[in-house]
Design a protein around this motif. Structure first.
Motif, PDB file in Angstrom:
ATOM      1  N   GLU A   1      10.342   9.021   0.688  1.00 22.80           N
ATOM      2  CA  GLU A   1      10.207   8.918  -0.766  1.00 22.80           C
ATOM      3  C   GLU A   1       8.732   8.779  -1.085  1.00 22.80           C
ATOM      4  O   GLU A   1       8.056   7.900  -0.553  1.00 22.80           O
ATOM      5  CB  GLU A   1      10.971   7.710  -1.301  1.00 22.80           C
ATOM      6  CG  GLU A   1      10.837   7.541  -2.809  1.00 22.80           C
ATOM      7  CD  GLU A   1      11.611   6.349  -3.347  1.00 22.80           C
ATOM      8  OE1 GLU A   1      11.299   5.917  -4.471  1.00 22.80           O
ATOM      9  OE2 GLU A   1      12.510   5.863  -2.641  1.00 22.80           O
ATOM     10  N   SER A   2       8.232   9.645  -1.958  1.00 20.94           N
ATOM     11  CA  SER A   2       6.819   9.617  -2.286  1.00 20.94           C
ATOM     12  C   SER A   2       6.534   8.558  -3.344  1.00 20.94           C
ATOM     13  O   SER A   2       7.440   8.005  -3.973  1.00 20.94           O
ATOM     14  CB  SER A   2       6.349  10.986  -2.790  1.00 20.94           C
ATOM     15  OG  SER A   2       6.796  11.209  -4.116  1.00 20.94           O
ATOM     16  N   SER A   3       5.248   8.292  -3.565  1.00 16.81           N
ATOM     17  CA  SER A   3       4.850   7.333  -4.596  1.00 16.81           C
ATOM     18  C   SER A   3       5.182   7.833  -5.993  1.00 16.81           C
ATOM     19  O   SER A   3       5.267   7.045  -6.938  1.00 16.81           O
ATOM     20  CB  SER A   3       3.343   7.059  -4.496  1.00 16.81           C
ATOM     21  OG  SER A   3       3.011   6.597  -3.203  1.00 16.81           O
TER      22      SER A   3
ATOM     23  N   GLY B   1       0.801  -1.224   0.000  1.00 19.04           N
ATOM     24  CA  GLY B   1       0.000   0.000   0.000  1.00 19.04           C
ATOM     25  C   GLY B   1       0.828   1.266   0.000  1.00 19.04           C
ATOM     26  O   GLY B   1       2.020   1.272   0.329  1.00 19.04           O
ATOM     27  N   THR B   2       0.193   2.367  -0.369  1.00 16.58           N
ATOM     28  CA  THR B   2       0.840   3.682  -0.354  1.00 16.58           C
ATOM     29  C   THR B   2       0.292   4.570   0.751  1.00 16.58           C
ATOM     30  O   THR B   2       0.740   5.704   0.911  1.00 16.58           O
ATOM     31  CB  THR B   2       0.641   4.392  -1.708  1.00 16.58           C
ATOM     32  OG1 THR B   2      -0.763   4.509  -1.971  1.00 16.58           O
ATOM     33  CG2 THR B   2       1.302   3.615  -2.827  1.00 16.58           C
ATOM     34  N   ASP B   3      -0.691   4.078   1.495  1.00 18.84           N
ATOM     35  CA  ASP B   3      -1.220   4.804   2.660  1.00 18.84           C
ATOM     36  C   ASP B   3      -0.479   4.244   3.873  1.00 18.84           C
ATOM     37  O   ASP B   3      -0.940   3.346   4.558  1.00 18.84           O
ATOM     38  CB  ASP B   3      -2.729   4.570   2.775  1.00 18.84           C
ATOM     39  CG  ASP B   3      -3.358   5.472   3.828  1.00 18.84           C
ATOM     40  OD1 ASP B   3      -2.631   6.313   4.397  1.00 18.84           O
ATOM     41  OD2 ASP B   3      -4.561   5.322   4.096  1.00 18.84           O
TER      42      ASP B   3
ATOM     43  N   ILE C   1       0.001   8.246   6.253  1.00 19.65           N
ATOM     44  CA  ILE C   1       0.516   9.278   5.350  1.00 19.65           C
ATOM     45  C   ILE C   1       0.253   8.792   3.930  1.00 19.65           C
ATOM     46  O   ILE C   1       0.800   7.779   3.499  1.00 19.65           O
ATOM     47  CB  ILE C   1       2.021   9.523   5.558  1.00 19.65           C
ATOM     48  CG1 ILE C   1       2.333   9.836   7.020  1.00 19.65           C
ATOM     49  CG2 ILE C   1       2.495  10.667   4.667  1.00 19.65           C
ATOM     50  CD1 ILE C   1       3.797  10.069   7.291  1.00 19.65           C
ATOM     51  N   LEU C   2      -0.579   9.497   3.219  1.00 20.46           N
ATOM     52  CA  LEU C   2      -0.984   9.077   1.887  1.00 20.46           C
ATOM     53  C   LEU C   2       0.078   9.432   0.856  1.00 20.46           C
ATOM     54  O   LEU C   2       0.641  10.526   0.874  1.00 20.46           O
ATOM     55  CB  LEU C   2      -2.312   9.734   1.510  1.00 20.46           C
ATOM     56  CG  LEU C   2      -2.941   9.300   0.172  1.00 20.46           C
ATOM     57  CD1 LEU C   2      -3.282   7.816   0.203  1.00 20.46           C
ATOM     58  CD2 LEU C   2      -4.183  10.138  -0.120  1.00 20.46           C
ATOM     59  N   GLY C   3       0.360   8.480  -0.050  1.00 19.22           N
ATOM     60  CA  GLY C   3       1.224   8.749  -1.185  1.00 19.22           C
ATOM     61  C   GLY C   3       2.707   8.697  -0.903  1.00 19.22           C
ATOM     62  O   GLY C   3       3.486   9.377  -1.588  1.00 19.22           O
ATOM     63  N   VAL C   4       3.141   7.895   0.074  1.00 21.89           N
ATOM     64  CA  VAL C   4       4.572   7.742   0.346  1.00 21.89           C
ATOM     65  C   VAL C   4       4.931   6.263   0.288  1.00 21.89           C
ATOM     66  O   VAL C   4       4.090   5.386   0.503  1.00 21.89           O
ATOM     67  CB  VAL C   4       4.973   8.346   1.704  1.00 21.89           C
ATOM     68  CG1 VAL C   4       4.709   9.841   1.722  1.00 21.89           C
ATOM     69  CG2 VAL C   4       4.248   7.660   2.853  1.00 21.89           C
ATOM     70  N   GLU C   5       6.201   5.989  -0.002  1.00 21.61           N
ATOM     71  CA  GLU C   5       6.671   4.621  -0.165  1.00 21.61           C
ATOM     72  C   GLU C   5       7.511   4.142   1.004  1.00 21.61           C
ATOM     73  O   GLU C   5       7.311   3.056   1.522  1.00 21.61           O
ATOM     74  CB  GLU C   5       7.489   4.501  -1.457  1.00 21.61           C
ATOM     75  CG  GLU C   5       6.656   4.592  -2.718  1.00 21.61           C
ATOM     76  CD  GLU C   5       5.704   3.421  -2.878  1.00 21.61           C
ATOM     77  OE1 GLU C   5       6.047   2.308  -2.443  1.00 21.61           O
ATOM     78  OE2 GLU C   5       4.615   3.635  -3.439  1.00 21.61           O
TER      79      GLU C   5
ATOM     80  N   TYR D   1      14.763   8.074  -9.796  1.00 23.95           N
ATOM     81  CA  TYR D   1      14.151   6.810 -10.148  1.00 23.95           C
ATOM     82  C   TYR D   1      13.774   6.065  -8.870  1.00 23.95           C
ATOM     83  O   TYR D   1      14.447   6.197  -7.835  1.00 23.95           O
ATOM     84  CB  TYR D   1      15.121   5.969 -10.991  1.00 23.95           C
ATOM     85  CG  TYR D   1      14.492   4.700 -11.527  1.00 23.95           C
ATOM     86  CD1 TYR D   1      13.631   4.748 -12.613  1.00 23.95           C
ATOM     87  CD2 TYR D   1      14.740   3.479 -10.931  1.00 23.95           C
ATOM     88  CE1 TYR D   1      13.038   3.598 -13.103  1.00 23.95           C
ATOM     89  CE2 TYR D   1      14.156   2.318 -11.418  1.00 23.95           C
ATOM     90  CZ  TYR D   1      13.307   2.380 -12.495  1.00 23.95           C
ATOM     91  OH  TYR D   1      12.709   1.247 -12.966  1.00 23.95           O
ATOM     92  N   LYS D   2      12.711   5.259  -8.927  1.00 25.88           N
ATOM     93  CA  LYS D   2      12.170   4.634  -7.720  1.00 25.88           C
ATOM     94  C   LYS D   2      13.203   3.765  -7.010  1.00 25.88           C
ATOM     95  O   LYS D   2      13.983   3.047  -7.624  1.00 25.88           O
ATOM     96  CB  LYS D   2      10.939   3.791  -8.066  1.00 25.88           C
ATOM     97  CG  LYS D   2      11.201   2.608  -8.977  1.00 25.88           C
ATOM     98  CD  LYS D   2       9.923   1.846  -9.267  1.00 25.88           C
ATOM     99  CE  LYS D   2      10.165   0.657 -10.178  1.00 25.88           C
ATOM    100  NZ  LYS D   2       8.911  -0.086 -10.444  1.00 25.88           N
ATOM    101  N   GLU D   3      13.198   3.893  -5.696  1.00 25.61           N
ATOM    102  CA  GLU D   3      14.030   3.115  -4.785  1.00 25.61           C
ATOM    103  C   GLU D   3      15.525   3.297  -5.020  1.00 25.61           C
ATOM    104  O   GLU D   3      16.326   2.415  -4.737  1.00 25.61           O
ATOM    105  CB  GLU D   3      13.667   1.621  -4.856  1.00 25.61           C
ATOM    106  CG  GLU D   3      12.245   1.339  -4.403  1.00 25.61           C
ATOM    107  CD  GLU D   3      11.911  -0.139  -4.425  1.00 25.61           C
ATOM    108  OE1 GLU D   3      12.764  -0.943  -4.851  1.00 25.61           O
ATOM    109  OE2 GLU D   3      10.797  -0.494  -4.022  1.00 25.61           O
ATOM    110  N   THR D   4      15.916   4.464  -5.556  1.00 22.15           N
ATOM    111  CA  THR D   4      17.342   4.772  -5.671  1.00 22.15           C
ATOM    112  C   THR D   4      17.744   5.918  -4.748  1.00 22.15           C
ATOM    113  O   THR D   4      18.915   6.274  -4.692  1.00 22.15           O
ATOM    114  CB  THR D   4      17.726   5.141  -7.115  1.00 22.15           C
ATOM    115  OG1 THR D   4      17.052   6.358  -7.506  1.00 22.15           O
ATOM    116  CG2 THR D   4      17.349   4.033  -8.086  1.00 22.15           C
ATOM    117  N   MET D   5      16.771   6.501  -4.031  1.00 25.51           N
ATOM    118  CA  MET D   5      17.066   7.628  -3.145  1.00 25.51           C
ATOM    119  C   MET D   5      17.758   7.147  -1.869  1.00 25.51           C
ATOM    120  O   MET D   5      17.421   6.113  -1.305  1.00 25.51           O
ATOM    121  CB  MET D   5      15.780   8.353  -2.750  1.00 25.51           C
ATOM    122  CG  MET D   5      15.069   9.062  -3.859  1.00 25.51           C
ATOM    123  SD  MET D   5      13.686  10.034  -3.179  1.00 25.51           S
ATOM    124  CE  MET D   5      12.889  10.559  -4.670  1.00 25.51           C
TER     125      MET D   5
END
Length: 511
Positions: free
Chosen positions: A332-334, A291-293, A314-318, A356-360
């Motif tokens: 890191e946000s969605s 989920g992202t929530d 927290i909505l919209g975070v990974e 890029y996703k999951e590189t932060m």
């Protein structure tokens, strides 16, 4: 007669001068080494180095390094950004930093620390086993030597680092790196003497500049790749044997210990676990895998486990990336953007930095003068550029993307990282130039350039040097789409072109 004016020079006490110098940034102290020999000697003493670091720590003089990848996959080139920590700057990018030694790996380097202002970079899970120490304050870099620990017998297929930790032994004033190295063997069904894999634990000492083997604790450990897992002389990892627990390593006694996880009300099949240094205490963050929530629970060990913080929905975070001053949390946000959450007012702020996703990865560190006995960033060809610098184009790298069937030419475009994409096949080619300035944008696109083989470099006014299909040097103007043959011929794929500015910098070599 007018009284004679007497010029006097006020001599400050030496101790007062040193107290003033202790408050300066490392960059200033580096410049002031040449003022006089006593200053030069003082800056290298253990007392001055320790007191300077403690002064920065006491005053929370934090710096921020942000690692990311702007490409289309997580395997594209990763680089660092120095973020501003001034209140009115909103964490803007001040500088970009490229580490060539880690840019050709299959995966990006994992970051461990900081420990006394030093970072450890490791090729976790890769086959190169590269490990380096980096002091971004005094700009010293040290690639650790290859281990001479005897390998287990057998026909080796490959090795990988499964866990790595970095810390400091205060009693011996020594930085140490511990890693779990797994050796994978080709099966020998006839003899049946070896398992498919076996693990050794190796310990590096900066003081000795060497690796040694230490006893394997009997459990498999997993280090956090998001947070600093070094806390007050111990490295902490998530470990699995019969049950999940915490594996710690004492940097002084060089012994492993185990302890229990907090009873957080869930299972690790449902929740991610990250161990971290939270204000000098061991912390553990739990957050849902799906989920992202997202919700986040922070537990702290201070004699016993207690829940320090709970953030709901927290909505919209990974995923979490790190804490900032006053308990604020980088996330890191969605949408793969860097955001900052303030739990006191439940506010989520977008910082306008994309990756890029999951590189932060974000690292808050305190400046340090600790030496590494390594080499300077310049000697290691580490590239630092101000974000607003406007210099000419210059290539940084070249690679082939097997997923898209394209070549990628990665270059410096007016001080910004850029990439050219062009087809692998044919001589009637097109090419696109993308520029990365917080987000990727297409700078220009040129379609169907005849007799074009590959790009070589830019010059003024964005004109592009090309190698033709006849292997001659061409100059292409995108604004008029005109070609100019420069009547220079070379053998296929041997032509290179460089634009440089004259310099008086000495290299201490020979004519």
């Amino acid at each position: 007669m007018m009284p004679e004016l007497i010029k006097t020079r006020i001599e400050l006490p030496e101790m007062l001068v040193l107290e003033i110098l202790l408050k300066l940034h490392v960059k200033s102290l580096t410049r002031f080494r040449c003022v006089c020999k006593p200053w030069y000697s003082s800056f290298e003493t253990h007392h001055f180095i320790t007191k300077h670091y403690q002064n920065n720590l006491k005053n929370s003089n934090l710096n921020l390094l942000f690692k990311r990848c702007h490409g289309d996959t997580r395997d594209d080139i990763h680089y660092f950004s120095q973020l501003s920590t001034d209140k009115d700057q909103n964490f803007r990018v001040k500088q970009t930093i490229h580490l060539p030694v880690f840019e050709n790996l299959v995966h990006a380097p994992s970051i461990y620390g900081p420990c006394k202002g030093i970072l450890c970079l490791g090729d976790l899970g890769g086959i190169g086993n590269n490990v380096a120490l980096w002091n971004p304050s005094n700009r010293e870099f040290k690639i650790l030597p290859q281990s001479k620990v005897q390998r287990p017998p057998g026909l080796l297929e490959f090795t990988s680092i499964n866990c790595l930790g970095f810390g400091y032994a205060s009693q011996t004033d020594d930085f140490k790196v511990v890693r779990f190295v797994t050796y994978y063997f080709e099966e020998n069904l006839d003899e049946g003497l070896l398992a498919d894999w076996t693990t050794q634990v190796e310990l590096y000492s900066l003081k000795n500049d060497s690796w040694k083997e230490i006893p394997f604790p009997g459990v498999h450990a997993f280090a956090s790749t998001l947070f600093n897992n070094y806390v007050n002389g111990f490295i902490y990892c998530h470990a699995v044997a019969v049950v999940h627990h915490i594996l710690s390593f004492d940097m002084v006694n060089e012994k492993f210990l185990t302890s229990q996880l907090p009873e957080f009300g869930g299972t690790l099949e449902q929740y991610y676990l990250e161990l971290l240094d939270f204000n000098g205490l061991l912390g553990a963050i739990f957050y849902p895998r799906e989920g992202t929530d997202k919700s986040f629970d922070l537990w702290v060990m201070n004699g016993s486990w207690t829940k320090q913080l709970s953030v709901e929905s927290i909505l919209g975070v990974e995923r979490p990336l790190g804490f900032w001053k006053n308990g604020e949390l980088f996330l890191e946000s969605s949408n793969q953007e860097l955001v900052l959450f303030d739990p006191s007012i439940q506010e989520l702020r977008n910082l306008g930095i994309h990756a890029y996703k999951e590189t932060m990865h974000i690292t808050a560190y305190v400046e340090s003068l600790d030496p590494l006995n390594g080499r300077s960033e310049n000697e290691e060809c580490i590239i630092r550029r101000p974000a607003e610098d406007s210099t000419r184009f210059g290539f940084l790298g070249f690679r082939y993307d097997s997923q898209t069937g394209d070549f990628k030419v990665v270059l410096d475009c007016n001080g910004l990282l850029a990439a050219i994409f062009y087809p692998r096949e044919g001589t009637d080619k097109s090419f696109d130039l993308w520029v990365m300035n917080e987000s990727s944008t297409k700078q220009f696109s040129v379609e169907y350039v005849p007799v074009f083989y590959r790009p070589l470099g830019f010059r003024k006014n964005s004109e592009l040097f090309l190698e033709s299909s006849d292997h001659e040097l061409l100059l292409f103007d995108p604004s008029t789409r005109e070609f100019k043959n420069l009547d220079i011929h070379g053998y296929r794929e041997t032509t290179q072109i460089f634009a440089y500015i004259e310099s008086l910098v000495p290299i201490n070599g020979r004519q």
